[in-house]
Design a protein around this motif. Structure first.
Motif, PDB file in Angstrom:
ATOM      1  N   VAL A 337       0.839  -1.200   0.000  1.00 36.73           N
ATOM      2  CA  VAL A 337       0.000   0.000   0.000  1.00 36.73           C
ATOM      3  C   VAL A 337       0.879   1.257   0.000  1.00 36.73           C
ATOM      4  O   VAL A 337       0.641   2.209  -0.753  1.00 36.73           O
ATOM      5  N   ALA A 338       1.913   1.238   0.831  1.00 38.38           N
ATOM      6  CA  ALA A 338       2.808   2.392   0.918  1.00 38.38           C
ATOM      7  C   ALA A 338       3.523   2.631  -0.413  1.00 38.38           C
ATOM      8  O   ALA A 338       3.753   3.782  -0.805  1.00 38.38           O
ATOM      9  N   SER A 339       3.874   1.545  -1.105  1.00 36.24           N
ATOM     10  CA  SER A 339       4.582   1.683  -2.383  1.00 36.24           C
ATOM     11  C   SER A 339       3.729   2.361  -3.448  1.00 36.24           C
ATOM     12  O   SER A 339       4.259   2.901  -4.425  1.00 36.24           O
ATOM     13  N   GLU A 340       2.422   2.353  -3.243  1.00 31.73           N
ATOM     14  CA  GLU A 340       1.513   3.014  -4.181  1.00 31.73           C
ATOM     15  C   GLU A 340       1.225   4.452  -3.759  1.00 31.73           C
ATOM     16  O   GLU A 340       0.403   5.133  -4.366  1.00 31.73           O
ATOM     17  N   GLY A 341       1.897   4.885  -2.664  1.00 36.16           N
ATOM     18  CA  GLY A 341       1.713   6.246  -2.195  1.00 36.16           C
ATOM     19  C   GLY A 341       0.377   6.482  -1.525  1.00 36.16           C
ATOM     20  O   GLY A 341      -0.120   7.613  -1.505  1.00 36.16           O
ATOM     21  N   VAL A 342      -0.194   5.435  -0.957  1.00 38.77           N
ATOM     22  CA  VAL A 342      -1.504   5.527  -0.314  1.00 38.77           C
ATOM     23  C   VAL A 342      -1.339   5.305   1.187  1.00 38.77           C
ATOM     24  O   VAL A 342      -0.553   4.456   1.623  1.00 38.77           O
ATOM     25  N   ASN A 343      -2.079   6.059   1.971  1.00 43.16           N
ATOM     26  CA  ASN A 343      -1.999   5.951   3.424  1.00 43.16           C
ATOM     27  C   ASN A 343      -3.072   5.005   3.956  1.00 43.16           C
ATOM     28  O   ASN A 343      -4.229   5.040   3.529  1.00 43.16           O
ATOM     29  N   VAL A 344      -2.674   4.124   4.889  1.00 45.50           N
ATOM     30  CA  VAL A 344      -3.624   3.243   5.565  1.00 45.50           C
ATOM     31  C   VAL A 344      -4.232   4.022   6.734  1.00 45.50           C
ATOM     32  O   VAL A 344      -3.529   4.405   7.672  1.00 45.50           O
ATOM     33  N   SER A 345      -5.529   4.259   6.661  1.00 40.68           N
ATOM     34  CA  SER A 345      -6.186   5.015   7.728  1.00 40.68           C
ATOM     35  C   SER A 345      -6.665   4.107   8.859  1.00 40.68           C
ATOM     36  O   SER A 345      -6.748   4.527  10.011  1.00 40.68           O
ATOM     37  N   ASP A 346      -6.945   2.859   8.535  1.00 46.58           N
ATOM     38  CA  ASP A 346      -7.365   1.896   9.564  1.00 46.58           C
ATOM     39  C   ASP A 346      -7.162   0.496   9.004  1.00 46.58           C
ATOM     40  O   ASP A 346      -7.265   0.280   7.790  1.00 46.58           O
ATOM     41  N   ILE A 360      -8.604  -3.345   5.162  1.00 39.79           N
ATOM     42  CA  ILE A 360      -7.717  -2.185   5.094  1.00 39.79           C
ATOM     43  C   ILE A 360      -8.499  -0.986   4.564  1.00 39.79           C
ATOM     44  O   ILE A 360      -9.011  -1.025   3.428  1.00 39.79           O
ATOM     45  N   ASP A 361      -8.622   0.058   5.368  1.00 42.13           N
ATOM     46  CA  ASP A 361      -9.246   1.305   4.920  1.00 42.13           C
ATOM     47  C   ASP A 361      -8.167   2.277   4.466  1.00 42.13           C
ATOM     48  O   ASP A 361      -7.125   2.439   5.132  1.00 42.13           O
ATOM     49  N   LEU A 362      -8.408   2.913   3.324  1.00 38.99           N
ATOM     50  CA  LEU A 362      -7.404   3.769   2.687  1.00 38.99           C
ATOM     51  C   LEU A 362      -7.900   5.206   2.563  1.00 38.99           C
ATOM     52  O   LEU A 362      -9.113   5.454   2.463  1.00 38.99           O
ATOM     53  N   ALA A 366      -8.561   2.748  -4.246  1.00 36.77           N
ATOM     54  CA  ALA A 366      -7.745   1.562  -4.529  1.00 36.77           C
ATOM     55  C   ALA A 366      -7.621   1.396  -6.039  1.00 36.77           C
ATOM     56  O   ALA A 366      -8.620   1.199  -6.734  1.00 36.77           O
ATOM     57  N   THR A 367      -6.433   1.495  -6.548  1.00 37.48           N
ATOM     58  CA  THR A 367      -6.197   1.402  -7.991  1.00 37.48           C
ATOM     59  C   THR A 367      -6.040  -0.056  -8.420  1.00 37.48           C
ATOM     60  O   THR A 367      -5.795  -0.945  -7.605  1.00 37.48           O
ATOM     61  N   ALA A 368      -6.144  -0.260  -9.721  1.00 42.41           N
ATOM     62  CA  ALA A 368      -5.935  -1.593 -10.275  1.00 42.41           C
ATOM     63  C   ALA A 368      -4.516  -2.071 -10.010  1.00 42.41           C
ATOM     64  O   ALA A 368      -4.272  -3.260  -9.772  1.00 42.41           O
ATOM     65  N   SER A 369      -3.573  -1.125 -10.033  1.00 38.12           N
ATOM     66  CA  SER A 369      -2.182  -1.467  -9.755  1.00 38.12           C
ATOM     67  C   SER A 369      -2.014  -1.978  -8.326  1.00 38.12           C
ATOM     68  O   SER A 369      -1.300  -2.951  -8.077  1.00 38.12           O
ATOM     69  N   LEU A 370      -2.688  -1.339  -7.365  1.00 38.10           N
ATOM     70  CA  LEU A 370      -2.606  -1.761  -5.972  1.00 38.10           C
ATOM     71  C   LEU A 370      -3.161  -3.169  -5.812  1.00 38.10           C
ATOM     72  O   LEU A 370      -2.531  -4.025  -5.166  1.00 38.10           O
ATOM     73  N   VAL A 371      -4.305  -3.423  -6.422  1.00 37.60           N
ATOM     74  CA  VAL A 371      -4.923  -4.745  -6.321  1.00 37.60           C
ATOM     75  C   VAL A 371      -4.021  -5.808  -6.927  1.00 37.60           C
ATOM     76  O   VAL A 371      -3.838  -6.894  -6.372  1.00 37.60           O
TER      77      VAL A 371
END
Length: 387
Positions: A337-346, A360-362, A366-371
């Motif tokens: 998740v971090a590698s995609e530049g997205v923060n985990v909120s919960d 995982i709440d963001l 959520a992008t196709a790349s993240l999935v």
């Protein structure tokens, strides 16, 4: 649109809860979620699109749990939804065993053409005399949703009630009437009680727990009630105990080719949950579990995955991950998740045996790349974007 398949008729009180985002399908292979009662799922092909199966009832022997877990398919059941129906049948079983109601009714049917039956019955009734349950000792083995109700109604009937359950939960304990006497072992119940009612799952420790050795500990003339699982009782040993009088009556909701022919057995054809109310309750609970899982990703009352509940998502996105219970999974998932530049909120991640489940709440979609990257993590079984 979420496609729903019912492998058995399911109460419309349950299926009526589905909103416009759900549609029924007659084809299991097209289903995103499925509802089942007694139909076998073992020989059905589990498609990749299948997210969950909900059993409208407690037992799940008709569902391949590990195979489903391997595919990330969450299996639910509905513990407690049919508890009152089973409890009432247990009470019926105690009364049938205590008072020869069946024999008396059979006599009336056999003598229905007797014009003087109102007189002849006065002589015949002594053959069907019984005993009362009030003042007797009732032992309840297993104090879950059903056993707890059985113990409590035993108190209401004026019985002295003993109960045991090594896995007794705080909620179950709080739900017991204060006069229920908790004992540590089932052997204490074997030795003390006039009626013994078993309400435990079939495990290595409970398989044939009612056998010649345990019955040898019991009082002469004990009544044994089995509304839990057929294989909790050794049928050969029970037959001998009935013949000797050690066991007065064996009441079971699971007749088989042997017990159906045994003298001293009172058997019903698996009627424990066969009430309109139980079927409605099970259907409603099963549908609510499926909708909560589909719409929020939460798992409540699963039998092959852990209970995980993060409520409703109020963040930008929610992703769920079914994965193997192996070291460093949480670290790997958060790193992706971090590698995609997205923060985990919960986030919550729990395990059950060989399997685990994360919600995982963001703070960003959520992008196709993240999935794709989450799916590529070794040990991940299924990734789903809930929101």
């Amino acid at each position: 649109m979420i496609k729903v398949n019912c492998l058995n008729p399911i109460s419309p009180l349950g299926t009526g809860l589905f909103n416009e985002n759900y549609e029924m399908t007659d084809h299991f292979e097209d289903a995103d979620v499925a509802l089942v009662r007694s139909a076998s799922v073992h020989d059905l092909e589990l498609q990749e699109n299948l997210l969950a199966i909900a059993r409208a009832g407690a037992g799940v022997n008709n569902i391949p749990l590990e195979k489903c877990a391997d595919k990330g398919i969450v299996v639910f059941n509905t513990p407690g939804a049919n508890a009152n129906g089973v409890k009432e049948l247990v009470v019926c079983g105690m009364l049938l065993a205590s008072r020869d109601i069946i024999g008396g009714n059979r006599w009336v049917l056999e003598n229905q053409e007797d014009e003087n039956i109102n007189k002849t019955m006065e002589k015949a009734k002594k053959n069907f005399a019984g005993t009362e349950v009030m003042g007797k000792k009732l032992g309840v083995i297993g104090l879950g949703a059903i056993g707890r109700l059985v113990a409590n109604i035993g108190v209401s009937l004026g019985m002295e009630v003993l109960g045991t359950d090594p896995y007794l939960s705080v909620d179950a304990a709080l739900g017991l009437k204060r006069t229920v006497h908790l004992v540590k072992t089932r052997e204490e119940i074997f030795r003390e009680c006039d009626f013994i009612s078993v309400h435990v799952p079939l495990l290595d420790d409970t398989r044939e727990m009612i056998n010649k050795d345990s019955m040898a500990m019991m009082k002469d003339g004990v009544v044994i009630l089995n509304f839990a699982r057929d294989l909790l009782v050794n049928d050969d040993d029970m037959e001998q105990a009935l013949k000797s009088g050690k066991v007065r009556k064996y009441v079971t909701d699971f007749p088989n080719a042997k017990t159906a022919k045994m003298e001293g057995v009172i058997a019903t054809p698996h009627l424990g949950a066969s009430t309109a109310e139980s079927e409605d309750n099970c259907a409603v609970m099963a549908v609510e579990e499926l909708m909560n899982y589909v719409e929020n990703g939460n798992i409540v009352n699963s039998v092959n995955y852990p209970s995980v509940d993060l409520g409703c998502c109020d963040k930008a996105a929610r992703v769920t991950v079914a994965h193997k219970n192996i070291p460093n999974m949480i670290g790997q998932l958060t790193s992706v998740v971090a590698s995609e530049g997205v923060n985990v909120s919960d986030m919550v991640d729990k395990s059950r045996g060989d399997y685990a489940y994360a919600i995982i709440d963001l703070d960003a979609p959520a992008t196709a790349s993240l999935v794709e990257k989450l799916n590529a993590v070794d040990g991940v079984i299924k990734v789903r974007v809930v929101k």
